[in-house]
Design a protein around this motif. Structure first.
Motif, mmCIF file in Angstrom:
data_model
loop_
_atom_site.group_PDB
_atom_site.id
_atom_site.type_symbol
_atom_site.label_atom_id
_atom_site.label_comp_id
_atom_site.label_asym_id
_atom_site.label_seq_id
_atom_site.Cartn_x
_atom_site.Cartn_y
_atom_site.Cartn_z
ATOM 1 N N VAL A 229 0.851 -1.198 0.000
ATOM 2 C CA VAL A 229 0.000 0.000 0.000
ATOM 3 C C VAL A 229 0.885 1.246 0.000
ATOM 4 O O VAL A 229 2.020 1.219 0.474
ATOM 5 C CB VAL A 229 -0.951 0.040 1.226
ATOM 6 N N ALA A 230 0.342 2.315 -0.565
ATOM 7 C CA ALA A 230 1.078 3.571 -0.579
ATOM 8 C C ALA A 230 1.179 4.082 0.852
ATOM 9 O O ALA A 230 0.210 4.109 1.593
ATOM 10 C CB ALA A 230 0.364 4.591 -1.443
ATOM 11 N N LYS A 231 2.400 4.483 1.210
ATOM 12 C CA LYS A 231 2.624 4.911 2.585
ATOM 13 C C LYS A 231 2.140 6.346 2.761
ATOM 14 O O LYS A 231 2.584 7.232 2.055
ATOM 15 C CB LYS A 231 4.129 4.828 2.869
ATOM 16 N N ASN A 232 1.200 6.567 3.673
ATOM 17 C CA ASN A 232 0.965 7.962 4.040
ATOM 18 C C ASN A 232 1.166 8.173 5.523
ATOM 19 O O ASN A 232 1.942 9.002 5.940
ATOM 20 C CB ASN A 232 -0.368 8.496 3.506
ATOM 21 N N ASN A 233 0.485 7.350 6.319
ATOM 22 C CA ASN A 233 0.756 7.396 7.747
ATOM 23 C C ASN A 233 0.960 5.955 8.194
ATOM 24 O O ASN A 233 0.010 5.274 8.566
ATOM 25 C CB ASN A 233 -0.442 8.039 8.464
ATOM 26 N N PRO A 234 2.212 5.479 8.127
ATOM 27 C CA PRO A 234 2.443 4.046 8.290
ATOM 28 C C PRO A 234 1.910 3.466 9.599
ATOM 29 O O PRO A 234 1.410 2.358 9.618
ATOM 30 C CB PRO A 234 3.960 3.907 8.185
ATOM 31 N N GLN A 235 2.040 4.233 10.683
ATOM 32 C CA GLN A 235 1.570 3.680 11.950
ATOM 33 C C GLN A 235 0.062 3.478 11.927
ATOM 34 O O GLN A 235 -0.453 2.445 12.342
ATOM 35 C CB GLN A 235 1.977 4.590 13.106
ATOM 36 N N ALA A 236 -0.646 4.489 11.434
ATOM 37 C CA ALA A 236 -2.102 4.371 11.366
ATOM 38 C C ALA A 236 -2.495 3.248 10.406
ATOM 39 O O ALA A 236 -3.442 2.495 10.671
ATOM 40 C CB ALA A 236 -2.708 5.691 10.908
ATOM 41 N N GLN A 237 -1.751 3.119 9.331
ATOM 42 C CA GLN A 237 -2.054 2.058 8.365
ATOM 43 C C GLN A 237 -1.825 0.678 8.992
ATOM 44 O O GLN A 237 -2.601 -0.245 8.773
ATOM 45 C CB GLN A 237 -1.191 2.233 7.113
ATOM 46 N N LEU A 238 -0.756 0.593 9.774
ATOM 47 C CA LEU A 238 -0.473 -0.670 10.458
ATOM 48 C C LEU A 238 -1.604 -1.000 11.441
ATOM 49 O O LEU A 238 -2.099 -2.124 11.489
ATOM 50 C CB LEU A 238 0.859 -0.567 11.203
ATOM 51 N N LEU A 239 -2.000 0.001 12.186
ATOM 52 C CA LEU A 239 -3.035 -0.211 13.196
ATOM 53 C C LEU A 239 -4.336 -0.695 12.556
ATOM 54 O O LEU A 239 -4.981 -1.627 13.031
ATOM 55 C CB LEU A 239 -3.278 1.107 13.946
ATOM 56 N N HIS A 240 -4.687 -0.069 11.468
ATOM 57 C CA HIS A 240 -5.896 -0.434 10.737
ATOM 58 C C HIS A 240 -5.806 -1.897 10.288
ATOM 59 O O HIS A 240 -6.736 -2.693 10.462
ATOM 60 C CB HIS A 240 -6.015 0.494 9.523
#
Ligand code: ADP
Ligand code: ZN
Length: 571
Positions: A229-240
């Motif tokens: 996935v395109a990285k925008n907010n990696p931590q939030a993306q990980l959490l999701h």
């Protein structure tokens, strides 16, 4: 093989052979408790039992160890295992001893007396397996010792370390050529999980295994689902990702730096996850405890640098997430390969952004490696970028890289599952390229996007970029959509980035047909970025100023040829 067993008078083997008529199965069941061989295991074992040399390529978790352990048990003499993972030797040997296999190791952590006991046992042929580090094997005293030990075989584990093409080159491995010279009668196996065709050739050459039989297992791990996935907010993306798919699961989160490991682990803990950090900067004790907890407790997430994972054998790792781009396909494959060894569904999840590309390219440029190595590393990185950007089946790309010829689609990667949507991005690409040109090919993505979207930042004003023809011609896309466009332009080599400097963008030879409109370009539709862009792509050149910007950029490309250097045109 039967011929070999006839001349073997070991009472142990006779017992095993007599017990069920199939000595290989006997050993597999009795020592390891398994009911059947996997893949090429049996063929490899039989080949080595007959005295043959072998190159074994099997993915991580494929079961390479049995391929030398069983022949070492069955052949008279001691099997010498050369492994670079000194830290793991003790565990590996301990596990073998628990199975009733006579294994030992010699390394620098032992006292002189301990080493004496082991060498004595080895000389008497009372060991099945002796583990040694490569730097030890190549010393004169170790070679003298080996000459006095009855030898069953040499197993050279992690054999790709011999390759200067590889990501794990260890000069000591080059010295292992001596084994072929000093002990030509002793079968040798080179084993690795990572070998693209050039590396494979180098292993054969450097270890004198040109005449060895190669056993190449399929590298496919069908139960792993690949997703980028395109990285925008990696931590939030990980959490999701974790909340949706991995509540209570064990997994590994890879980050590039130690600082980011610490930060991410702490943050996950604050969010209520059972996460632990692991990197080479932590005290030994902490690392050990964290690794042990990951292995033994249920549902632990380990957040780690690449220092973590070599030799980790945990079957139920349900996901491997990369918050930063690994440096090669080999590294990516090896790291994601730690997921789903039990064959149950598992996820490989990668967030990928242009900043990673810039940073990794800078790492390579600034390293002290010689030019040849840098070129290789750049090439490897580019291949991985291609993997991230592809609109085709990711598994196909990955497996083709390792020399497989997989089907077009796999039904278990994001591109196959969602059917990658693309949009015609010619006009948008022309705007982007022209704006790069108009701003003198000196600025990085953020500034160029400010100009395109018509934002009068201090930097824009101070350079007079609010007065140029491409100012504000890209308002139809959000900055996020523009970032996606620039990433794809850089990945596709339509733009290059000044990696030695500050990430300034420059036009490339491939920009020309795009600017002239002789070629079209498809961009990936990225989830979460909205679909506005799809319509935009179909619009005619309507913005005043774009045409002239495009044509002067085309002119400049024509007169200056391949813009290896920056183009300084009058704009
Ligand atoms: P590699 O060295 O290729 O990464 P290992 O040799 O460590 O893989 O094996 C991975 C796991 O698979 C280990 O837990 C091992 O015990 C198991 N394994 C190997 N061969 C078999 C087999 N024939 N049947 C069942 N499990 C096996
Ligand atoms: Zn696929």
């Amino acid at each position: 093989m039967s011929g070999h067993l006839e001349v073997n008078n070991s009472p142990r083997i006779q017992t095993l052979a007599a017990s069920n008529g199939d000595p290989l199965m006997g050993v597999l069941r009795r020592y390891f408790g398994y009911d059947h061989f996997r893949g090429f295991q049996r063929e490899i074992i039989e080949h080595v039992l007959q005295g043959g040399d072998a190159i074994v390529l099997m993915p991580t978790g494929g079961g390479k160890s049995l391929c030398f352990q069983i022949p070492a048990i069955l052949r008279p003499g001691v099997g010498i295992v050369i492994s670079p993972l000194i830290a793991l030797m003790q565990d590996q040997v301990g596990a073998l001893q628990q199975l009733g296999i006579r294994a030992a190791f010699i390394n620098s952590s032992m006292s002189w007396q301990e080493a004496m006991v082991v060498t004595d046992e080895a000389k008497r042929g009372r060991l099945d397996l002796l583990y040694m580090a490569p730097e030890r094997v190549v010393t004169g005293s170790a070679l003298d010792l080996l000459a006095r030990i009855p030898l069953a075989l040499f197993a050279i584990d992690e054999a790709h370390c011999v390759s200067q093409w590889g990501h794990d080159f260890r000069p000591d491995y080059l010295g292992l050529t001596v084994l072929a010279e000093r002990f030509p009668q002793v079968p040798r196996l080179a084993l690795t999980a990572t070998a693209d065709p050039p590396t494979r050739a180098e292993i054969a050459k450097r270890l004198h295994l040109e005449n060895a039989r190669s056993f190449v297992a399929s590298f496919d791990r069908p139960n792993i689902q690949y997703r980028v996935v395109a990285k925008n907010n990696p931590q939030a993306q990980l959490l999701h990702f974790l909340r949706r798919e991995h509540v209570g699961d064990a997994g590994i989160v890879y980050c590039l730096s130690r600082a980011k490991v610490e930060e991410t682990a702490q943050w996950l803990v604050q969010q209520g996850w059972n996460a632990l950090p692991y990197h080479a900067g932590l005290p030994n004790g902490v690392r050990k405890v964290n690794q042990q907890r990951f292995l033994c407790e249920k549902g632990v997430i380990i957040v780690a640098t690449i220092a973590f994972g070599m030799g980790i054998d945990k079957p139920d790792v349900r996901f491997v997430a990369h918050l930063d781009l690994p440096k090669s396909m080999e590294a990516y494959y090896q790291e994601t390969g730690r997921a789903g060894r039990d064959g149950m569904p598992a996820n490989a999840f990668l967030t990928y952004g242009l900043e990673d590309v810039v940073m990794l390219r800078q790492f390579i440029e600034k390293s002290s490696a010689e030019e040849r190595i840098k070129r290789i590393e750049h090439g490897k990185l580019e291949t991985l970028i291609g993997f991230c950007e592809t609109v085709q089946c990711r598994r196909r790309l990955l497996l083709a890289y390792f020399g497989d010829d997989p089907p077009e689609t796999c039904s278990n990667c994001d591109n196959c599952l969602s059917g990658m949507e693309t949009w015609d991005g010619l006009v948008v690409a022309q705007k982007a390229l022209s704006c790069v040109y108009r701003t003198q090919q000196m600025f990085g993505v953020p500034h160029v996007i400010d100009v395109l979207t018509g934002i009068k930042t201090e930097k824009v004003l101070s350079h007079g970029h609010h007065k140029i023809s491409t100012f504000g011609i890209g308002k139809e896309l959000t900055p996020g959509q523009w970032r996606s466009v620039f990433r794809q332009l850089v990945a596709g080599k339509y733009l290059e980035m000044d990696v030695e400097g500050y990430g300034g963008l420059r036009l490339c030879e491939a920009s020309r047909p795009l600017l002239r409109g002789e070629k079209t370009i498809l961009f990936r539709m990225e989830k979460g970025l909205g679909k506005k862009s799809a319509k935009v792509g179909k619009k005619k050149l309507s913005v005043k100023g774009l045409k002239s910007a495009v044509s002067s950029a085309v002119d400049a490309l024509r007169t200056q040829g391949t813009p290896k250097k920056k183009l300084h045109g009058k704009v």
